[in-house]
Design a protein around this motif. Sequence first.
Motif: not given
Length: 284
Positions: A79, A81, A83-84, A87-88, A115, A119, A122
């Motif tokens: 991926t 992404h 870092n996304e 976060q989880k 974060i 967002e 964005k």
Amino acid sequence: MQGIDTTNNEILLDIAGLKKHFGKNEVLSGIDVQIRRGEKIAVIGPSGSGKSTFLRCLNLLEQPTEGSIAFCGEDIIHTKHINEFRQKMGMVFQHFNLFNNLTVLENIMFAPVKIGKMELKKQKAALRRLKIRQFFGRDGDKKIAIETSVAQIEKQAKDRALALLERIGLADKASAYPSTLSGGQRQRIAIVRALAMNPKVMLFDEPTSALDPEMVGEVLQLIKELAEEGMTMVIVTHEMGFAREVATRVFFMDGGKIQEQGTPEKVFGSPENPRLKEFLSKVL
């Protein structure tokens, strides 16, 4: 021991053919395992068996050499992404990894604020692009609503951080710096810092190994409370009693592989693998 919630079989982590080499040294030799929502996995084994490397591969702090890792059904190895996904997946290390130049409160707020601002940036960029398209007669009356602000992001992060500090009895340390705290306090702060991101799974890499013996209990108690509340977690630990009490499944690792796995009753009470029997004879 907490039982597995059989009403929810959602696979959070699906690991297949996982290998990790450091040069010619093969640290992970092929791991195939699934971890479901609500499970508490204790990873035990001798030093050098690959336990911490396995954990660090789960959120790509170490890049696997071969194999696949899917988190909530999505490939994370390839991926763009990562870092996304991180976060989880909350991560707690042996040596706390707190920012010594930030207060306790600032440490807990740091990631949610960063974060949140990203967002927001964005969203504002998307709104600017929409306005440009609409200026040239495209996208009609489409709208993008921005329902937050930097001030709101910071307030929400602060409120969440203070609530977490209150929960672990360290609200009076909000303005303190990590260097002024005990090891047990710092590790509990590291845990709630990870919780501030509302992760779906928590990864613990020997969270008590750097603590004095009298501080171990307060950290294990917090982890136990999280387990009782249903948090999915993977814990690399040398605390056999804790693993037996809290885990729903135990992985015994040796030679870069999961040599045996099962319930605590099975792994500790009637082990089958000769190496596991030898290991338990030395640590129990």
